[in-house]
Design an enzyme around this catalytic site. Structure first.
Site, PDB file in Angstrom:
ATOM      1  N   GLU A 222       0.847  -1.194   0.000  1.00 35.24           N
ATOM      2  CA  GLU A 222       0.000   0.000   0.000  1.00 35.24           C
ATOM      3  C   GLU A 222       0.883   1.245   0.000  1.00 35.24           C
ATOM      4  OE1 GLU A 222      -3.451   0.232  -0.030  1.00 35.24           O
ATOM      5  OE2 GLU A 222      -2.714   2.251  -0.385  1.00 35.24           O
TER       6      GLU A 222
ATOM      7  N   LEU B 276      -0.482   4.521   0.322  1.00 37.14           N
ATOM      8  CA  LEU B 276      -1.276   5.726   0.654  1.00 37.14           C
ATOM      9  C   LEU B 276      -0.537   6.657   1.608  1.00 37.14           C
ATOM     10  CD1 LEU B 276      -2.680   5.584   3.724  1.00 37.14           C
ATOM     11  CD2 LEU B 276      -4.126   3.932   2.589  1.00 37.14           C
TER      12      LEU B 276
ATOM     13  N   GLU C 287      -0.996   9.673   4.518  1.00 37.58           N
ATOM     14  CA  GLU C 287      -1.963  10.247   5.450  1.00 37.58           C
ATOM     15  C   GLU C 287      -2.360  11.621   4.927  1.00 37.58           C
ATOM     16  OE1 GLU C 287      -1.039   9.963   9.582  1.00 37.58           O
ATOM     17  OE2 GLU C 287      -0.182   7.969   9.344  1.00 37.58           O
TER      18      GLU C 287
ATOM     19  N   CYS D 152       5.692   5.954   9.347  1.00 40.56           N
ATOM     20  CA  CYS D 152       6.182   5.121   8.236  1.00 40.56           C
ATOM     21  C   CYS D 152       7.641   5.368   7.867  1.00 40.56           C
ATOM     22  CB  CYS D 152       5.297   5.330   7.017  1.00 40.56           C
ATOM     23  SG  CYS D 152       3.584   4.911   7.356  1.00 40.56           S
TER      24      CYS D 152
ATOM     25  N   ARG E   4       2.880  10.385  15.755  1.00 42.69           N
ATOM     26  CA  ARG E   4       3.954   9.396  15.857  1.00 42.69           C
ATOM     27  C   ARG E   4       5.237   9.972  15.262  1.00 42.69           C
ATOM     28  NH1 ARG E   4       1.506   4.382  12.901  1.00 42.69           N
ATOM     29  NH2 ARG E   4       0.496   6.080  11.777  1.00 42.69           N
TER      30      ARG E   4
HETATM   31  C1  UGA Z   1       4.555   7.912   3.463  1.00 41.24           C
HETATM   32  C2  UGA Z   1       4.661   7.737   1.945  1.00 41.24           C
HETATM   33  O1  UGA Z   1       4.649   9.020   1.308  1.00 41.24           O
HETATM   34  C3  UGA Z   1       3.510   6.902   1.399  1.00 41.24           C
HETATM   35  O2  UGA Z   1       3.664   6.687   0.004  1.00 41.24           O
HETATM   36  C4  UGA Z   1       3.505   5.562   2.135  1.00 41.24           C
HETATM   37  O3  UGA Z   1       2.429   4.737   1.716  1.00 41.24           O
HETATM   38  C5  UGA Z   1       3.367   5.818   3.637  1.00 41.24           C
HETATM   39  O4  UGA Z   1       4.466   6.635   4.091  1.00 41.24           O
HETATM   40  C6  UGA Z   1       3.389   4.490   4.333  1.00 41.24           C
HETATM   41  O5  UGA Z   1       4.443   3.840   4.335  1.00 41.24           O
HETATM   42  O6  UGA Z   1       2.332   4.029   4.778  1.00 41.24           O
HETATM   43  P1  UGA Z   1       3.123   9.553   5.003  1.00 41.24           P
HETATM   44  O7  UGA Z   1       3.893   9.005   6.169  1.00 41.24           O
HETATM   45  O8  UGA Z   1       1.649   9.715   5.126  1.00 41.24           O
HETATM   46  O9  UGA Z   1       3.362   8.660   3.701  1.00 41.24           O
HETATM   47  O10 UGA Z   1       3.700  11.002   4.740  1.00 41.24           O
HETATM   48  P2  UGA Z   1       4.519  11.823   3.656  1.00 41.24           P
HETATM   49  O11 UGA Z   1       3.596  12.712   2.953  1.00 41.24           O
HETATM   50  O12 UGA Z   1       5.434  10.966   2.839  1.00 41.24           O
HETATM   51  O13 UGA Z   1       5.388  12.725   4.652  1.00 41.24           O
HETATM   52  C7  UGA Z   1       6.306  12.129   5.578  1.00 41.24           C
HETATM   53  C8  UGA Z   1       7.069  13.182   6.324  1.00 41.24           C
HETATM   54  O14 UGA Z   1       7.981  13.855   5.469  1.00 41.24           O
HETATM   55  C9  UGA Z   1       6.207  14.300   6.960  1.00 41.24           C
HETATM   56  O15 UGA Z   1       6.702  14.554   8.257  1.00 41.24           O
HETATM   57  C10 UGA Z   1       6.408  15.479   6.029  1.00 41.24           C
HETATM   58  O16 UGA Z   1       6.272  16.705   6.697  1.00 41.24           O
HETATM   59  C11 UGA Z   1       7.843  15.262   5.567  1.00 41.24           C
HETATM   60  N1  UGA Z   1       8.117  15.834   4.221  1.00 41.24           N
HETATM   61  C12 UGA Z   1       7.444  15.404   3.146  1.00 41.24           C
HETATM   62  C13 UGA Z   1       9.105  16.812   4.100  1.00 41.24           C
HETATM   63  O17 UGA Z   1       9.763  17.208   5.086  1.00 41.24           O
HETATM   64  N2  UGA Z   1       9.378  17.325   2.853  1.00 41.24           N
HETATM   65  C14 UGA Z   1       8.696  16.905   1.747  1.00 41.24           C
HETATM   66  O18 UGA Z   1       8.969  17.416   0.661  1.00 41.24           O
HETATM   67  C15 UGA Z   1       7.713  15.921   1.894  1.00 41.24           C
END
Ligand code: UGA
Length: 444
Positions: free
Chosen positions: A154, A156, A158, A266, A336
């Site tokens: 998956e 997705l 959040e 994640c 988390r």
């Molecule tokens: C992440 C992946 O993007 C999903 O594809 C994956 O399915 C999911 O983990 C998982 O393994 O279930 P998510 O944890 O919801 O999704 O969040 P992201 O949007 O990837 O952001 C992760 C972290 O990185 C956040 O703290 C965000 O603020 C930070 N981030 C994101 C940055 O600092 N810079 C960016 O350009 C993007």
């Protein structure tokens, strides 16, 4: 036609998957060992915040297509396809993954499977897990080879869980038979008809795609944050650097926003687990760089505390600090491994009086960290602050008026951990604006 679907594990992933499967027209049974959670879900109540999901859950429950149970026997009797969505958190005291919920799920379900079905693993796991679980299933299931395993990771995010599930960027399935592939093509007929790419592969590759994707995303974020450190050393601006890089289509700008770095349930745990199991399999050297990505990422948090301290005049002892944002990212109440909360706690430990506001994560944060103070709005978090910090990029914080909030604070100092605000606007209102990787003063 496989119409009856069960979803085992009703956490973030499972609840979303169950509601979306019901949206796609399947009869869905959600299963969990947590009776209180099952009762809430059966009542259409979502135990966490995710845009659009509660409405989808309610629709499913009201239509009768989406039901919930704690009974594995009921699930085994009901399902043609069983999606296994239980959590694989970081093992306590280790960087490896804790697979006990996954093993427990197969051990509970398999002995009850007496009719043909497909069990589809969606949890994030070390490569080799699916092969091991397939053996376990073959040993325990009365249906024998008619109860088959497939792996379907998956992806997705959040905050975008519903759209990412209904219209994913790709569907990857690890299968060992044409029958398993055909069932999954049926299950995903709607997104496939809409043109979503479908990759059919083996178990190990399907498992690896997920961790490789998260490792790449984490690396991209840490790369730009490493450049932010270099920018600070040479007096360059990482915001312009990131923009300039983004126009190269081979690099791209998506997922490369500099700032406080990654957190959540994640990315951090997945890169740690990847390093651990790759080493166990003899491929540790290949991914040893991930430990460095982790280090760069956590250094952002320390650096943010230092920046706040600089703005407070060299020490945070006895200072009032206002914090905007506690969730690990906007449109989520998930705390988390939240960088924001980590920074808040870092400042609290240095003697600051920390008052925080978040549009969605207040209850969770208060429960986890009662030692912090909590405000009911951005303005009240800023009241009397010597330093104000933006730590989660909620769009509403961009709308904050520097003049209005400037009247509430004790001193006009702001540290923008997510590069959310327009520095020119804040500086024009008399604020000292600082952000990691950006010059302390405007160039002109
Ligand atoms: C992440 C992946 O993007 C999903 O594809 C994956 O399915 C999911 O983990 C998982 O393994 O279930 P998510 O944890 O919801 O999704 O969040 P992201 O949007 O990837 O952001 C992760 C972290 O990185 C956040 O703290 C965000 O603020 C930070 N981030 C994101 C940055 O600092 N810079 C960016 O350009 C993007």
């Amino acid at each position: 036609m496989a119409r009856r679907v069960t979803v085992l594990g009703t956490g973030y992933l499972g609840t979303t998957h169950a509601a979306c499967m019901a949206e796609l027209g399947f009869d869905v049974l959600g299963v969990d060992v947590d009776a209180a959670r099952i009762a809430a879900l059966a009542d259409g109540q979502l135990p966490f915040y995710e845009p659009g999901l509660e409405a989808s859950l309610e629709r499913g429950v009201r239509s009768g297509r989406l039901r919930f149970t704690t009974s594995f026997q009921e699930a085994a009797d009901f399902g043609d396809v069983h999606f296994c969505c239980v959590g694989t958190p970081q093992r306590s005291g280790s960087s490896g993954a804790d697979l006990s919920q996954l093993d427990g799920c197969i051990e509970a379900l398999a002995p009850l499977l007496s009719r043909p079905c497909l069990i589809v693993g969606k949890s994030t796991v070390p490569a080799g897990t699916a092969a091991r679980l397939a053996e376990l299933l073959a040993r325990l299931a009365p249906a024998g080879t008619d109860a088959e395993l497939a792996w379907n990771p998956e992806f997705l995010r959040e905050g975008h869980a519903v759209t990412d599930t209904l219209r994913p960027e790709r569907i990857v399935v690890g299968v060992r038979s044409a029958r398993a592939e055909a069932i999954l093509r049926e299950v995903y007929a709607e997104p496939l008809a809409a043109g979503v790419p479908f990759v059919v592969t083996d178990f190990a590759t399907a498992e690896l795609v997920k961790v490789a994707a998260n490792a790449f995303l984490a690396t991209k974020i840490s790369f730009i944050n490493a450049m932010a450190e270099v920018c600070e050393a040479v007096g360059a601006d990482v915001a312009s650097l990131a923009e300039s890089l983004s126009y190269d289509h081979r690099i791209g700008g998506a997922g490369m926003r500099p700032g406080l770095g990654f957190g959540g349930g994640c990315l951090p745990k997945d890169i740690r687990a990847f390093g651990t199991w790759a080493a166990e399999l003899g491929a540790g050297e290949a991914v040893s760089f991930l430990a460095e990505m982790d280090t760069i990422n956590t250094r952002r948090r320390t650096r943010m505390v230092e920046l706040a301290s600089e703005l407070a005049g060299g020490s945070l002892e006895g200072r009032n600090v206002g914090i905007l944002g506690l969730a690990f990212k906007p449109d989520s109440d998930d705390i988390r491994d939240s960088p924001a909360l980590d920074v808040a706690m870092g400042m609290h430990r240095l003697g600051a009086r920390v008052t925080a506001f978040d549009p969605a994560a207040m209850d969770r944060a208060r429960q986890a960290h009662p030692e912090l103070e909590y405000a009911s709005s951005a303005l009240s978090a800023a009241t009397d602050a010597d330093v104000l910090l933006v730590l989660t990029e909620w769009p509403e914080f961009r709308q904050v008026d520097p003049e209005v909030i400037g009247k509430a604070v004790a001193r006009r100092n702001i540290a923008d951990g997510r590069h959310l605000l327009d520095p020119a606007l804040w500086r024009a209102a008399g604020w000292t604006y600082r952000a990691l990787g950006r010059p302390a003063e405007a160039a002109f």
